[in-house]
Design a protein around this motif. Structure first.
Motif, mmCIF file in Angstrom:
data_model
loop_
_atom_site.group_PDB
_atom_site.id
_atom_site.type_symbol
_atom_site.label_atom_id
_atom_site.label_comp_id
_atom_site.label_asym_id
_atom_site.label_seq_id
_atom_site.Cartn_x
_atom_site.Cartn_y
_atom_site.Cartn_z
ATOM 1 N N TYR A 4 0.823 -1.206 0.000
ATOM 2 C CA TYR A 4 0.000 0.000 0.000
ATOM 3 C C TYR A 4 0.861 1.261 0.000
ATOM 4 O O TYR A 4 0.340 2.367 0.136
ATOM 5 C CB TYR A 4 -0.913 0.009 1.237
ATOM 6 C CG TYR A 4 -1.891 -1.143 1.277
ATOM 7 C CD1 TYR A 4 -3.120 -1.061 0.630
ATOM 8 C CD2 TYR A 4 -1.579 -2.318 1.962
ATOM 9 C CE1 TYR A 4 -4.016 -2.127 0.661
ATOM 10 C CE2 TYR A 4 -2.471 -3.379 1.997
ATOM 11 C CZ TYR A 4 -3.684 -3.280 1.351
ATOM 12 O OH TYR A 4 -4.572 -4.343 1.386
ATOM 13 N N GLY A 5 2.171 1.087 -0.143
ATOM 14 C CA GLY A 5 3.086 2.218 -0.082
ATOM 15 C C GLY A 5 2.842 3.255 -1.159
ATOM 16 O O GLY A 5 2.890 4.462 -0.889
ATOM 17 N N GLN A 11 -0.987 9.939 -1.616
ATOM 18 C CA GLN A 11 -1.818 10.713 -0.700
ATOM 19 C C GLN A 11 -0.984 11.770 0.017
ATOM 20 O O GLN A 11 -1.432 12.911 0.196
ATOM 21 C CB GLN A 11 -2.481 9.769 0.313
ATOM 22 C CG GLN A 11 -3.380 10.454 1.327
ATOM 23 C CD GLN A 11 -4.604 11.098 0.707
ATOM 24 O OE1 GLN A 11 -4.911 10.894 -0.452
ATOM 25 N NE2 GLN A 11 -5.309 11.894 1.485
ATOM 26 N N LEU A 12 0.218 11.406 0.426
ATOM 27 C CA LEU A 12 1.100 12.362 1.101
ATOM 28 C C LEU A 12 1.450 13.520 0.165
ATOM 29 O O LEU A 12 1.404 14.696 0.563
ATOM 30 C CB LEU A 12 2.369 11.646 1.583
ATOM 31 C CG LEU A 12 3.325 12.449 2.466
ATOM 32 C CD1 LEU A 12 4.068 11.515 3.430
ATOM 33 C CD2 LEU A 12 4.340 13.221 1.647
ATOM 34 N N ILE A 13 1.801 13.197 -1.070
ATOM 35 C CA ILE A 13 2.152 14.239 -2.044
ATOM 36 C C ILE A 13 0.952 15.130 -2.332
ATOM 37 O O ILE A 13 1.080 16.356 -2.437
ATOM 38 C CB ILE A 13 2.680 13.586 -3.341
ATOM 39 C CG1 ILE A 13 4.021 12.907 -3.078
ATOM 40 C CG2 ILE A 13 2.819 14.619 -4.454
ATOM 41 C CD1 ILE A 13 4.553 12.101 -4.259
ATOM 42 N N ARG A 14 -0.227 14.533 -2.443
ATOM 43 C CA ARG A 14 -1.435 15.309 -2.698
ATOM 44 C C ARG A 14 -1.690 16.305 -1.566
ATOM 45 O O ARG A 14 -2.017 17.477 -1.809
ATOM 46 C CB ARG A 14 -2.629 14.369 -2.859
ATOM 47 C CG ARG A 14 -3.920 15.070 -3.278
ATOM 48 C CD ARG A 14 -5.063 14.078 -3.462
ATOM 49 N NE ARG A 14 -4.751 13.110 -4.506
ATOM 50 C CZ ARG A 14 -4.577 11.809 -4.296
ATOM 51 N NH1 ARG A 14 -4.657 11.322 -3.049
ATOM 52 N NH2 ARG A 14 -4.306 10.991 -5.281
ATOM 53 N N VAL A 30 -0.607 10.775 7.318
ATOM 54 C CA VAL A 30 -0.439 9.632 6.407
ATOM 55 C C VAL A 30 0.615 8.680 6.959
ATOM 56 O O VAL A 30 0.447 7.455 6.930
ATOM 57 C CB VAL A 30 -0.048 10.107 4.991
ATOM 58 C CG1 VAL A 30 0.223 8.916 4.071
ATOM 59 C CG2 VAL A 30 -1.135 10.998 4.401
ATOM 60 N N LEU A 31 1.700 9.245 7.490
ATOM 61 C CA LEU A 31 2.754 8.417 8.073
ATOM 62 C C LEU A 31 2.264 7.729 9.342
ATOM 63 O O LEU A 31 2.550 6.550 9.568
ATOM 64 C CB LEU A 31 3.980 9.276 8.391
ATOM 65 C CG LEU A 31 4.649 10.000 7.214
ATOM 66 C CD1 LEU A 31 5.851 10.795 7.714
ATOM 67 C CD2 LEU A 31 5.079 9.015 6.149
ATOM 68 N N LEU A 78 -5.546 7.276 4.000
ATOM 69 C CA LEU A 78 -6.641 8.187 3.660
ATOM 70 C C LEU A 78 -7.468 8.610 4.862
ATOM 71 O O LEU A 78 -8.155 9.631 4.820
ATOM 72 C CB LEU A 78 -7.571 7.510 2.633
ATOM 73 C CG LEU A 78 -6.927 7.081 1.319
ATOM 74 C CD1 LEU A 78 -7.887 6.199 0.527
ATOM 75 C CD2 LEU A 78 -6.542 8.290 0.498
ATOM 76 N N HIS A 79 -7.406 7.814 5.919
ATOM 77 C CA HIS A 79 -8.327 8.022 7.025
ATOM 78 C C HIS A 79 -7.672 7.580 8.330
ATOM 79 O O HIS A 79 -7.079 6.505 8.395
ATOM 80 C CB HIS A 79 -9.609 7.208 6.765
ATOM 81 C CG HIS A 79 -10.733 7.508 7.704
ATOM 82 N ND1 HIS A 79 -11.488 8.646 7.610
ATOM 83 C CD2 HIS A 79 -11.233 6.806 8.758
ATOM 84 C CE1 HIS A 79 -12.412 8.629 8.558
ATOM 85 N NE2 HIS A 79 -12.271 7.530 9.275
#
Length: 334
Positions: A4-5, A11-14, A30-31, A78-79
């Motif tokens: 899932y990396g 998501q982190l970049i977004r 995210v981390l 994401l959550h």
């Protein structure tokens, strides 16, 4: 194991690219959830988010009915899980809530300037971290006074590379940055580069190493810039360097060398990033540099310094990438 990396990285970049005031904190989330999820998966042996959810929260999965799989969202960063979910997981896998609730995340949230509370953040970390950064004689008296010898603190933090040591080093870095001490900030940044590589191979952070590298490149290492130059870091190169470090350590472990099992402290592992095991490792695991000045304003002395550093790094990286061991550099590199 399903990976899932890539989802977490996107998501982190977004979140980082959104440019919001709280983008650093949201990227950090995210981390947080990624580390929590991957540690749960490692402890349980489940291959997928769906399987992990069915194991830990079976009551939420009803056969024959559509289910909005929150565990896939946890896996992708994401959550964030709610308190009830975290508690339920901790009941089945004791201690599993620690990666999510660690005080290190507060210290890594650089969107909040220290404003004199750096010591408070450090005091919330573990005893080993406190011993590294605070004067031991003052600690014995119940007082928290930072060590005067920065090098001693950094070496100790490098010797216990992990989430909390990274957080402590970031607190020291941000303090130097806020106070305008560029030389001190660069020194701390170089140490942070070593600690990050070791944490990415010898701690649970290995599960989220690519996302972690992206976060540090975007938010942390810019504070480590010197007066005239800064580290020129690339996520893919950090990933390659961490793999070379892991491979070298495991080779030494297989040969019976103690301290290279990638379990426990990283005092021996740290030697691979010094000169103890050869110039190929010293240079190949080190950072390239780049100037902060326009090309027409760069002094010949600085230009030569950066070019020499980068030539050494490129040579070391080429040796490590080929799988060779060349302790001494060729004449043109020397």
């Amino acid at each position: 194991m399903k990976s899932y990396g890539d989802t977490r990285l996107k998501q982190l970049i977004r979140r980082a690219d959104a440019g919001q005031p709280d983008s650093a904190r949201r990227a950090l989330d995210v981390l947080r959830v990624g580390l929590w999820f991957e540690e749960l998966r490692a402890q349980s042996g489940c291959e997928t988010a769906y399987g992990l959810g069915r194991l830990l929260q079976p009551q939420t999965y009803k056969d024959g009915f559509h289910h909005n799989n929150l565990w896939a969202k946890y896996a992708g960063g994401l959550h964030l899980p709610g308190a009830e979910t975290v508690r339920a997981c901790a009941e089945k896998l004791p201690g599993s809530d620690e990666p999510l609730m660690s005080p290190a995340w507060c210290a890594l949230d650089i969107s909040k300037a220290p404003k004199g509370n750096g010591d408070t953040l450090l005091r919330a970390l573990g005893p080993g971290i406190q011993t590294a950064v605070f004067d031991q004689r003052e600690l014995a008296k119940g007082r928290y006074v930072l060590r005067k010898a920065l090098g001693t603190s950094l070496r100790s933090l490098e010797g216990q590379a992990g989430l909390q040591s990274l957080a402590a080093t970031v607190v020291l870095l941000q303090d130097a940055y806020v106070n305008g001490d560029r030389s001190r900030a660069f020194t701390i940044g170089r140490s942070l580069h070593r600690t990050l590589l070791m944490a990415a191979v010898a701690s649970p952070l290995k599960f989220i190493s690519v996302e972690l590298f992206e976060f540090f490149i975007r938010y942390i290492f810019p504070m480590a810039a010197g007066e005239e130059f800064e580290m020129d870091l690339d996520r893919n190169m950090l990933q390659s360097q961490s793999e070379w470090l892991r491979r070298t350590a495991l080779n030494l472990h297989m040969r019976g060398r103690p301290g290279f099992s990638l379990v426990g402290n990283t005092r021996q592992l740290r030697r691979l990033l010094q000169l103890d095991f050869g110039f190929d490792l010293l240079y190949g695991l080190g950072p390239r540099l780049r100037t902060l000045m326009p090309s027409d304003a760069v002094q010949p002395r600085l230009s030569a310094f950066i070019a020499e550093n980068n030539a050494r790094c490129d040579w070391g990286a080429s040796v490590l990438a080929s799988g060779q061991c060349v302790r001494l550099p060729p004449d043109h590199i020397r």
